[in-house]
Scaffold this motif. Structure first.
Motif: not given
Lengths: 290, 465
Positions: B311-313, B315-316, B439, B442-443, B446-447, B451
């Motif tokens: 979803q972040g993609q 949103e970005a 990372e 967290t990475h 976030g994604l 992913q």
């Protein structure tokens, strides 16, 4: 993506008065904010962001924001603090219309942005830069392309112009030597700096930061904060920063806003809020943090 | 056949017979003392029903000695390239049904065969020459046996035989002939299993005769696939549309096609359309069926791929001010394509193999040729050859899929060239060890999950491959 129609119709609508007249809002805002912010107010200035009676309910039951009112002035750095679940991220996402407010008004330069058509929303969003907690870089593009794509596709700049701007912004965040790397090849801190460059390159009216360092390893936080500090102190950018970084808030903020339970509990100059909190909850929160 | 056409044929045959009669009457019957009755050749052992040039076979020539004549020798001449060398000739003379005592000897001289009779052959006798071990010219074609004969008044020209149709000899047939004679091959074939499934001669023959079928398979799937991809994308977007009706259409299309056997779909299309008087060329229809069938699977692959993008993609992209279509075409689809390449390749493999089902409705593809050759030879080797033809394409593709998957898994874990140690700042250097682990978590937090975890559709592919 809203697959099931827009908004949530089943909620008992919260009654809110219509948005204030621009002049009156500016006058009232000035009276209210000039004691609370280090911002250098100018004669007859209007706030760039106006949030009035903002309410947001998830799934018709969880009320995340209750009657939030906030003005942000051109060039002002506002840092929003508060415990998890206080609604600060939701408020930020409402400003960008990533969340649809249940009730209330959000105005950018006195223009109402709530309840607009998708086409208008895209136009509004290009004026509002957003930096996410999870970076959200486009993994199939290099750092340079990440910064260029908004400029070429949305602002319709030429490739050369966009490239020049991207190089400038990536250099400003200290990544001149990482421009051709793809996100998976960059560290978290580097990715977030690319994300900041990407947002800044669009030259938005307001930059929104949604916990930009929360996902980072402690050692990498500093680089990102330095970039943000640099932006705040040396640019004329308007910034709303949701963060847990108290040091950053104290050093950089023109105004600190403390939220809890979906309400703005306290706001004021950083030294006032940090050293002489008026609200018990603020004091408790700051005490528990520091 | 319509009445009109039948009449037409009858009329034509009548005309033909009339012309023949006329020719016979008008032409001064040429004074042949020896009339050529026939010249035929026996098909070669490995040629099916064909007479192959360049390979040993048997020529049977017959001629009748006319009234008041006698023939002392006959010379048969083959066109350039044909040979009588090493042949043996059986000389027979028939008086009606009785065998007449005729003797003689044949001398092979390259493309000439001279048969000299001990005493002249009398009138009314039929001379039959069976020449074993002669060969026609390698290049094939219609071969006419000509020659001369000698009677009391000297050497006369022999009437040309009717043409004998032969096919060209290729290196392949030479090879088969060579294999036939090899002792190792004979030993190999004496094993029932090897001889039934891996007979070298048939393997060689099958490779050449299955080739057109294999090419047709490839053409069908290669032509069908781009259409399948386009259709699949359309239905993928329809399935995630916000309009219920559009979604419903896509769901019905996808589920019906995925929920019924391709075999059934082939039958419906190949037998149903002609009944509606829609006549489409078999190969074209094959392409259409394969494309439609694959499109349903691809639609699901694309839909899953699109929905696996975090979803972040979205949103970005939208916070940069991109519209839905800009987001789709610049951000979501490029990432989707990268993700689905292995799955799509596997689906391509499936479609390629599925072309074999088209043999059931008469499309001349690989299986069809293999089936025919097997029923002619009574040997399973052509099927083994067909299997090899399928594997030539599928094995490398499977390899490609594995390679891409590994590479993607590596890249998604944050692999790829890291900055060189010398280029890093002290802070990064110090942090780098913990970085990877910290990372990663967290990475991916976030994604979103898509992913990190392989897209669920990969599972299907893994099973199929």
């Amino acid at each position: 993506m809203a697959l099931f129609g827009k908004g949530s119709k089943g909620i008992a609508a919260v009654d809110v008065p219509p948005a204030m007249d621009a002049e009156r809002a500016a006058r009232l805002g000035y009276t209210h904010d000039n004691k609370l912010s280090k911002h250098a107010f100018m004669e007859g200035e209007h706030p760039v962001v106006r949030i009035e009676h903002l309410n947001k309910t998830f799934d018709g039951q969880t009320q995340v924001l209750r009657d939030v009112n906030l003005n942000v002035w051109n060039g002002e750095i506002v840092v929003v603090l508060g415990p998890s679940g206080s609604g600060k991220s939701t408020m930020l996402r409402c400003i960008n219309l990533l969340e649809t407010p249940t009730a209330g008004h959000i105005l950018i330069e006195d223009e109402e942005i709530t309840g607009r058509k998708p086409k208008d929303v895209a136009l509004i969003r290009r004026e509002l830069g957003m930096v996410f907690q999870g970076f959200n870089l486009f993994p199939h593009l290099t750092a340079l392309e990440n910064v260029m794509i908004g400029q070429t596709k949305v602002l319709k700049k030429s490739k050369e112009e966009a490239r020049a701007e991207a190089v400038k912004q990536l250099t400003a965040v200290g990544l001149a030597d990482r421009m051709d790397y793809k996100p998976p090849q960059l560290s978290g801190g580097q990715q977030q700096r690319v994300a900041i460059a990407r947002a800044v390159a669009m030259h938005p009216k307001v930059l929104l930061f949604d916990e930009p360092t929360s996902a980072l390893d402690p050692e990498l936080v500093r680089d990102v904060l330095n970039v943000m500090k640099d932006l705040a102190l040396h640019g004329d950018m308007t910034m709303i920063v949701v963060t847990h970084e108290m040091g950053f808030a104290r050093d950089v903020a023109d105004r600190v806003v403390f939220m809890e339970g979906g309400v703005v509990v306290e706001q004021g100059l950083p030294e006032d809020v940090f050293d002489r909190p008026k609200n018990v909850r603020t004091a408790q929160f700051l005490g528990s943090i520091e | 056949m319509s009445r009109f056409r039948r009449g037409h044929v009858v009329a034509r045959s009548c005309l033909f017979v009339a012309l023949l009669l006329a020719a016979a009457l008008l032409m001064p019957s040429e004074a042949y003392a020896l009339t050529t009755n026939k010249a035929t050749a026996r098909p070669n052992e490995n040629g099916g029903s064909n007479v192959i040039g360049g390979l040993a076979t048997r020529l049977t020539w017959e001629g009748t000695v006319e009234d008041g004549e006698s023939v002392s020798s006959v010379t048969l001449v083959l066109p350039e390239g044909g040979t009588f060398a090493g042949s043996s000739t059986k000389i027979t003379a028939l008086d009606g049904l009785d065998r007449a005592a005729v003797d003689g000897f044949a001398t092979a001289n390259d493309n000439q065969l001279v048969v000299v009779f001990s005493q002249p052959v009398d009138e009314g006798l039929l001379i039959r020459l069976e020449v074993e071990g002669m060969a026609f010219p390698s290049e094939g074609g219609d071969v006419v046996v000509s020659g001369t004969y000698e009677n009391a008044s000297g050497t006369q020209q022999l009437a040309d035989s009717k043409p004998i149709s032969t096919i060209a000899n290729t290196s392949l047939q030479m090879l088969v002939a060579t294999l036939d004679e090899m002792e190792a091959v004979q030993a190999w074939n004496s094993n029932p299993f090897l001889g039934m499934f891996f007979k070298p001669q048939l393997l060689v023959t099958a490779f050449s005769s299955l080739l057109p079928g294999w090419l047709l398979c490839l053409v069908i799937v290669v032509v069908a696939y781009p259409f399948a991809i386009a259709l699949g994308l359309v239905f993928a977007f329809m399935k995630i549309s916000r309009h219920r009706l559009v979604r419903a259409i896509a769901i019905v299309y996808i589920n019906v096609l995925r929920g019924t056997p391709l075999f059934l779909q082939i039958y419906i299309m190949f037998f149903g359309l002609p009944m509606m008087n829609v006549n489409i060329d078999n190969n074209v229809l094959g392409v259409i069926v394969i494309a439609i069938n694959a499109s349903a699977y691809l639609a699901e692959i694309f839909r899953a791929g699109i929905q696996s993008i975090p979803q972040g993609q979205y949103e970005a992209a939208s916070s940069l001010g991109m519209s839905y279509f800009q987001t789709m075409f610049n951000i979501i689809l490029p990432q989707t394509i990268r993700r689905v390449i292995p799955t799509v390749t596997s689906d391509f493999i499936t479609s390629y193999k599925d072309t074999s089902l088209l043999s059931s409705v008469g499309v001349m593809e690989l299986m069809m040729f293999a089936k025919n050759l097997t029923s002619v030879s009574g040997n399973m080797t052509p099927y083994v050859a067909a299997a090899i033809f399928y594997l030539i394409v599928t094995l490398p593709l499977i390899k490609v899929v594995t390679y891409i998957e590994n590479r993607m898994a590596h890249a998604e874990r944050g692999g790829g060239p890291r900055p060189k140690a010398g280029e890093r700042s002290a802070v990064e250097e110090a942090a780098s060890d913990d970085l990877a682990a910290a990372e990663l978590s967290t990475h991916f937090e976030g994604l979103g999950e898509g992913q990190l975890a392989p897209v669920p559709v990969f599972a299907r592919m893994a099973q199929e491959v």
